[in-house]
Enzyme design. Structure first.
Site, mmCIF file in Angstrom:
data_model
loop_
_atom_site.group_PDB
_atom_site.id
_atom_site.type_symbol
_atom_site.label_atom_id
_atom_site.label_comp_id
_atom_site.label_asym_id
_atom_site.label_seq_id
_atom_site.Cartn_x
_atom_site.Cartn_y
_atom_site.Cartn_z
ATOM 1 N N ASP A 163 0.829 -1.204 0.000
ATOM 2 C CA ASP A 163 0.000 0.000 0.000
ATOM 3 C C ASP A 163 0.867 1.260 0.000
ATOM 4 O O ASP A 163 2.009 1.227 -0.481
ATOM 5 C CB ASP A 163 -0.908 -0.063 1.248
ATOM 6 C CG ASP A 163 -2.263 0.564 1.008
ATOM 7 O OD1 ASP A 163 -2.310 1.804 0.905
ATOM 8 O OD2 ASP A 163 -3.260 -0.166 0.931
ATOM 9 N N SER A 178 -11.275 -0.060 -0.461
ATOM 10 C CA SER A 178 -10.001 -0.254 0.245
ATOM 11 C C SER A 178 -10.176 -0.680 1.693
ATOM 12 O O SER A 178 -9.329 -1.394 2.219
ATOM 13 C CB SER A 178 -9.193 1.046 0.254
ATOM 14 O OG SER A 178 -8.523 1.227 -0.944
ATOM 15 N N HIS A 205 -3.525 6.016 3.739
ATOM 16 C CA HIS A 205 -4.307 4.895 3.204
ATOM 17 C C HIS A 205 -3.837 3.550 3.757
ATOM 18 O O HIS A 205 -4.624 2.762 4.287
ATOM 19 C CB HIS A 205 -4.201 4.921 1.680
ATOM 20 C CG HIS A 205 -5.070 3.949 0.967
ATOM 21 N ND1 HIS A 205 -4.644 2.696 0.636
ATOM 22 C CD2 HIS A 205 -6.338 4.043 0.521
ATOM 23 C CE1 HIS A 205 -5.612 2.055 0.006
ATOM 24 N NE2 HIS A 205 -6.664 2.858 -0.078
#
Ligand SMILES: [Ca+2]
Ligand SMILES: [Ca+2]
Length: 431
Positions: free
Chosen positions: A172, A366, A215
């Site tokens: 990621d 996600s 994220h």
């Protein structure tokens, strides 16, 4: 070059920085253009052939090479990847566009709140990470409904090892490795890698509210909320803007498998199939990893790659594509959908750690994806009575029906054969 429309979009509100947030050491500079070729191409390596021979044969550097597995990935310049360049190199394979092909699957709303005020992070450490275990989610009540729906409390009762001993690779934007939420939960630092910058520190870099910053931290935090004793292997492949290269994604998947990751979480996607990434996933599954990937957030009747290719074929049995519904079981407005999609989980306003000691909420496929990854870690930490290859299929089969009474009628059979993740039903079936 493939450009995605799903670069993470962050909306910040009411951010409050924690008193003791720590700035990570600055990363080493990216290692130059050689690490980010314009194009990549996978070629077969005949038995007994060396890297030097492959490079001499093709006139291009081999940025990935494994004689035992019989493959190499060549780095090509734009000129080499052109039709005339390929002719000059006598290449008949088709190169892939490398740069920025992947992006974080998040349309994220980040709502920070002063979770970490007064520097009191006790609840995130040691016993504190068993936040949900006693039936009371004291720390993040905003997640109560999400976790009640996927039957997390019941699942954690069925899988009391809570993911212990299971390594989950989070490929990621990196992870805020200093965040107290991850204390004691990260793989040994010697296994960390930042493929994006070419160093060994996968710490997130960026500015909260811009691009994809936070994220990966959020994704890792969801894995640990579901499987609090799992181990996170942080691997950075996406830059601060949330996009990343084919080569780095493939290298990270290979790395994760080599380090023994049993679950690999890919909350990222591309509009185009990458043979290089697909083959890396295949190798990882052959080494025993289960791979989950998100469907993407364009509200399209097609899901992103590599999720697109997880329903069947070579890696189908050990992989899972995950989309998003809301707490009413209705397709999230953003979630892609397709007959290829195997499962949906909850991907709206999921609260999870953010960089710099924050708690933030994210919305996107996600954050639905790591709910499935965490669920697989729960199962694997016990001793499933079904073969490894059946686990992802069982997770999809034991989902809630999201089509009853005409629900989700426009998306019939495109949010999974059944639908919404039910961790209790899944674990009852496999343990
Ligand atoms: Ca770094
Ligand atoms: Ca599958």
């Amino acid at each position: 070059m493939v450009k995605r429309s799903t670069a993470a979009l962050l909306i910040l509100s009411a951010l409050a920085l924690a008193g003791c947030s720590q700035q990570a050491p600055s990363a080493a500079a990216p290692q130059g253009a050689a690490a980010r070729p314009s194009h990549v191409m996978q070629v077969r390596v005949p038995a007994g052939t060396t890297r030097e021979q492959i490079e001499a044969t093709y006139g291009a550097p081999a940025v990935m090479f494994d004689a035992a597995e019989g493959y190499a990935v060549l780095a090509l310049s734009a000129a080499q990847a052109s039709p005339s360049g390929l002719r000059a190199l006598s290449l008949t394979e088709t190169p892939e566009s490398n740069l920025g092909a992947f992006s974080a699957s998040a349309v994220a709303t980040v709502q920070g709140r002063s979770m970490w005020i007064k520097g009191d992070f006790n609840l995130w450490t040691a016993e504190g990470r068993s936040m949900w275990i006693k039936g009371q989610y004291d720390l993040i009540p905003e997640n109560n409904l999400n976790f009640q729906i996927i039957r997390l409390e019941q699942a954690q009762t069925l899988a009391p090892k809570l993911g212990q001993g299971i390594k989950v690779a989070v490929i990621d934007t990196g992870v805020d490795v200093e965040h107290p939420a991850f204390a004691g939960s990260l793989a040994p630092a010697g296994e960390w890698r930042d493929f994006y910058a070419g160093d060994t520190n996968p710490d997130e870099e960026g500015v909260l509210g811009e691009g994809g910053y936070g994220h990966g931290t959020g994704v890792a935090g969801v894995v640990l909320q579901v499987a609090p004793k799992a181990t996170i292997l942080p691997l950075r492949v996406l830059g601060p803007d949330g996009s990343g290269d084919v080569l780095h994604v493939a290298q990270a998947i290979d790395w994760a498998a080599a380090k023994g990751a049993q679950v690999i979480n890919l909350s990222l996607g591309s509009d185009e199939r990458s043979a290089v990434v697909q083959d890396a996933i295949k190798r990882a599954t052959e080494r025993g990893a289960l791979v989950v990937a998100s469907a993407g957030n364009e509200n399209r009747p097609a899901i992103s790659y590599p999720a697109h290719d997880m329903v069947s074929g070579g890696v189908g049995e050990r992989s899972l594509s995950v989309g998003s519904v809301n707490t009413a079981g209705l397709k999230s407005s953003f979630s892609n959908y397709s007959s290829n999609l195997e499962l949906v989980a909850l991907g709206e306003n999921v609260y999870t750690p953010g960089p710099d000691g924050l708690l933030v909420s994210w919305t996107g496929t996600s954050v639905a994806t790591p709910m499935a990854a965490g669920g697989l870690a729960l199962a694997l930490s016990q001793t499933p009575r079904v073969p490894l290859k059946d686990l992802t299929r069982k997770m999809a089969e034991k989902a809630y029906d999201v089509y009853s009474n005409g629900m989700n009628a426009p998306y019939k059979d495109k949010l999974g054969k059944k639908g919404l993740l039910n961790l209790e039903a899944f674990l009852k079936d496999v343990l």
